[in-house]
Design an enzyme around this catalytic site. Structure first.
Site, PDB file in Angstrom:
ATOM      1  N   ARG A  37     -14.606   8.977   4.865  1.00 58.57           N
ATOM      2  CA  ARG A  37     -15.003   8.664   3.487  1.00 58.57           C
ATOM      3  C   ARG A  37     -16.522   8.726   3.315  1.00 58.57           C
ATOM      4  O   ARG A  37     -17.017   9.120   2.264  1.00 58.57           O
ATOM      5  CB  ARG A  37     -14.472   7.278   3.079  1.00 58.57           C
ATOM      6  CG  ARG A  37     -13.008   7.327   2.690  1.00 58.57           C
ATOM      7  CD  ARG A  37     -12.504   5.969   2.246  1.00 58.57           C
ATOM      8  NE  ARG A  37     -11.187   6.092   1.646  1.00 58.57           N
ATOM      9  CZ  ARG A  37     -10.430   5.055   1.306  1.00 58.57           C
ATOM     10  NH1 ARG A  37     -10.867   3.818   1.503  1.00 58.57           N
ATOM     11  NH2 ARG A  37      -9.251   5.241   0.757  1.00 58.57           N
ATOM     12  N   LYS A 198      10.170   4.522   2.916  1.00 54.40           N
ATOM     13  CA  LYS A 198      11.029   3.876   1.925  1.00 54.40           C
ATOM     14  C   LYS A 198      11.019   4.557   0.562  1.00 54.40           C
ATOM     15  O   LYS A 198       9.955   4.872   0.025  1.00 54.40           O
ATOM     16  CB  LYS A 198      10.596   2.424   1.747  1.00 54.40           C
ATOM     17  CG  LYS A 198      10.939   1.575   2.947  1.00 54.40           C
ATOM     18  CD  LYS A 198      10.590   0.143   2.680  1.00 54.40           C
ATOM     19  CE  LYS A 198      11.175  -0.762   3.748  1.00 54.40           C
ATOM     20  NZ  LYS A 198      10.778  -2.140   3.514  1.00 54.40           N
ATOM     21  N   GLY A 355      -1.962   7.317   1.936  1.00 53.68           N
ATOM     22  CA  GLY A 355      -1.436   6.562   3.086  1.00 53.68           C
ATOM     23  C   GLY A 355      -1.523   7.292   4.410  1.00 53.68           C
ATOM     24  O   GLY A 355      -2.587   7.725   4.835  1.00 53.68           O
ATOM     25  N   GLY A 378      -3.962   4.590  -2.458  1.00 50.13           N
ATOM     26  CA  GLY A 378      -3.328   4.166  -3.703  1.00 50.13           C
ATOM     27  C   GLY A 378      -3.652   5.074  -4.886  1.00 50.13           C
ATOM     28  O   GLY A 378      -2.776   5.379  -5.706  1.00 50.13           O
TER      29      GLY A 378
HETATM   30  C1  3PG Z   1      -8.680   1.972  -0.687  1.00 48.73           C
HETATM   31  O1  3PG Z   1      -9.100   1.758   0.455  1.00 48.73           O
HETATM   32  O2  3PG Z   1      -7.505   2.301  -0.929  1.00 48.73           O
HETATM   33  C2  3PG Z   1      -9.652   1.907  -1.828  1.00 48.73           C
HETATM   34  O3  3PG Z   1     -10.947   1.718  -1.354  1.00 48.73           O
HETATM   35  C3  3PG Z   1      -9.252   0.819  -2.786  1.00 48.73           C
HETATM   36  O4  3PG Z   1      -9.219  -0.412  -2.142  1.00 48.73           O
HETATM   37  P1  3PG Z   1      -8.268  -1.563  -2.715  1.00 48.73           P
HETATM   38  O5  3PG Z   1      -6.862  -1.098  -2.480  1.00 48.73           O
HETATM   39  O6  3PG Z   1      -8.605  -2.816  -1.971  1.00 48.73           O
HETATM   40  O7  3PG Z   1      -8.562  -1.671  -4.190  1.00 48.73           O
HETATM   41 MG    MG Z   2      -5.524   0.570  -1.238  1.00 50.03          MG
END
Ligand code: 3PG
Ligand code: MG
Length: 397
Positions: A37, A198, A355, A378
């Site tokens: 990142r 899942k 993920g 996410g």
């Molecule tokens: C992540 O690592 O998915 C992003 O930096 C967002 O972090 P968070 O899910 O804690 O908001």
């Molecule tokens: Mg996250």
């Protein structure tokens, strides 16, 4: 013409530029274990610095619950950033107030400063206008280069874009461009590969995808739920039997939308969930009662490769088998290599993310050959689900 402003649209020399980056990187024993990142945001930081901006980095780290906590400090990350970009990175022990203002005031043009974890203030996650204003006091411009945090409507990801001139950074720009090619306005046929454990965690994603793609390959543990819903006996495999009706609904929705669902036609079965456990390939009519499916079988791999060959665009989320336990990584590795080869040959636009996906592609050694691999978790999933991303939408105003 992108629907948002980029770094091409602004003169940053001498300006205080607040740059939202995602420095939420894995750390063990105080050391960053995967700097991907940081590497992704390096071009934006360096471009701004080279153009004479005062570069002020904003980021969160972890999920601190009650204000400042040393284990969530970004200070060690400042060193990691400095190492990646090979420049000095100053650090301020607060994201707002006197400490931040003093550090910003000391910056010469081209210098880089990282402010402390924005989540040390409740106002960050609440997108509180007071906190937004306190952050904005230190900037003339706002640049968002954190696609992977764009599913959050937080002060530093969304609020600032309301009060300062807002631009997409280079990584955000590349990410949005890749996503547009992946699902927004893709060349057809489009194939999606979705795996993972899942169905329950990916209902919205599957529901959205079947309306957008021409074929959907389902693998991983979630495929068992679909197979069982069609009457296949899956033995002791991971399976959400209570979601049989939901799986059938998704299949009906796919059918109505002319999306072909490609399920495994055979399976690799083992009796223990461990690396190198004794295993065998079985047809779906013969899965042993006491066995568990840990990967899709060889005929399924050929079917998936054929689907990849038919595609001009491919979107991938989730492994096809228990890839962390060899040899149950074989289908994931074979499919990933096939996608990589087609992409390299210019026959396929391939976008992957979310993920475990990046880990699986790295494991296959082919992440670099995909057209685009997102570092977002996410945010990538929510994009695949067709949900609005507040941090992106606000840039498009
Ligand atoms: C992540 O690592 O998915 C992003 O930096 C967002 O972090 P968070 O899910 O804690 O908001
Ligand atoms: Mg996250």
């Amino acid at each position: 013409m992108p629907a948002f402003k980029t770094l091409d649209d602004v003169d940053v020399a001498g300006k205080r530029v607040l740059v939202r980056v995602d420095l939420n990187v894995p750390v063990a024993d105080g050391a960053v274990t995967d700097a991907t990142r940081i590497e992704r945001v390096a071009p934006t930081i360096l471009e701004l610095s080279n153009k004479g901006a005062k570069v002020i980095l904003l980021a969160h780290f972890g999920r601190p619950k009650d204000g400042p906590a040393p284990e969530f400090s970004l200070k060690p990350i400042a060193h990691a950033v400095a190492k990646v970009i090979d420049r000095n990175v100053h650090f301020a022990e607060d994201s707002i107030g006197d400490k931040a203002a003093e550090a910003v005031a000391k910056l010469n043009n081209g210098e880089i400063l990282l402010l402390e974890n924005t989540r040390f203030y409740k106002g960050e996650e609440k997108n509180d206008p007071t906190y937004v204003a306190a952050l904005a006091a230190n900037g003339d411009l706002y640049v968002n280069d954190a696609f992977s945090a764009a599913h959050r409507a937080h002060a530093s990801t969304e609020g600032l874009a309301r009060v300062l001139p807002a631009h997409a950074g280079r990584t955000m720009q590349a990410e949005l461009d890749a996503l547009e090619k992946g699902l927004g306005n893709p060349e057809r046929p489009v194939v999606a590969i979705v795996g993972g454990a899942k169905v329950s965690s990916k209902l919205d994603l599957l529901g959205n995808l079947v309306q957008k793609v021409d074929a959907l390959v389902i693998g991983g543990g979630m495929a068992n739920t679909f197979l069982a819903a069609q009457g296949v006996k899956v033995g002791k495999s991971l399976c959400e039997h209570d979601l049989a009706a939901t799986a059938r609904e998704i299949m009906a929705k796919a059918n109505a939308a002319n999306c072909t669902i490609i399920l495994p036609v055979d399976a690799i079965v083992a009796w223990h969930f461990e690396a190198n456990a004794p295993h065998r390939a079985y047809g779906l009519d013969a899965i042993p009662d006491d066995g568990m499916i840990l990967d899709v079988g060889p005929q399924s791999i050929e079917r998936i490769k054929a689907a990849i060959d038919d595609a001009r665009t491919l979107v991938w989320n989730g492994p096809l088998g228990a890839f962390e336990l060899p040899p149950f990584d074989q289908a994931t590795v074979a499919a990933a290599r096939h996608v990589a080869a087609r992409s390299k040959a210019g026959r396929l636009v391939s976008v992957a993310g979310g993920g475990d996906t990046v880990a699986a592609l790295n494991h296959a050694g082919v992440a670099d050959d995909f057209s685009y691999v997102s570092t977002a978790g996410g945010a990538f999933l929510e994009w695949m689900e067709g949900k609005p991303l507040p941090g992106v939408d606000i840039l498009k105003r």
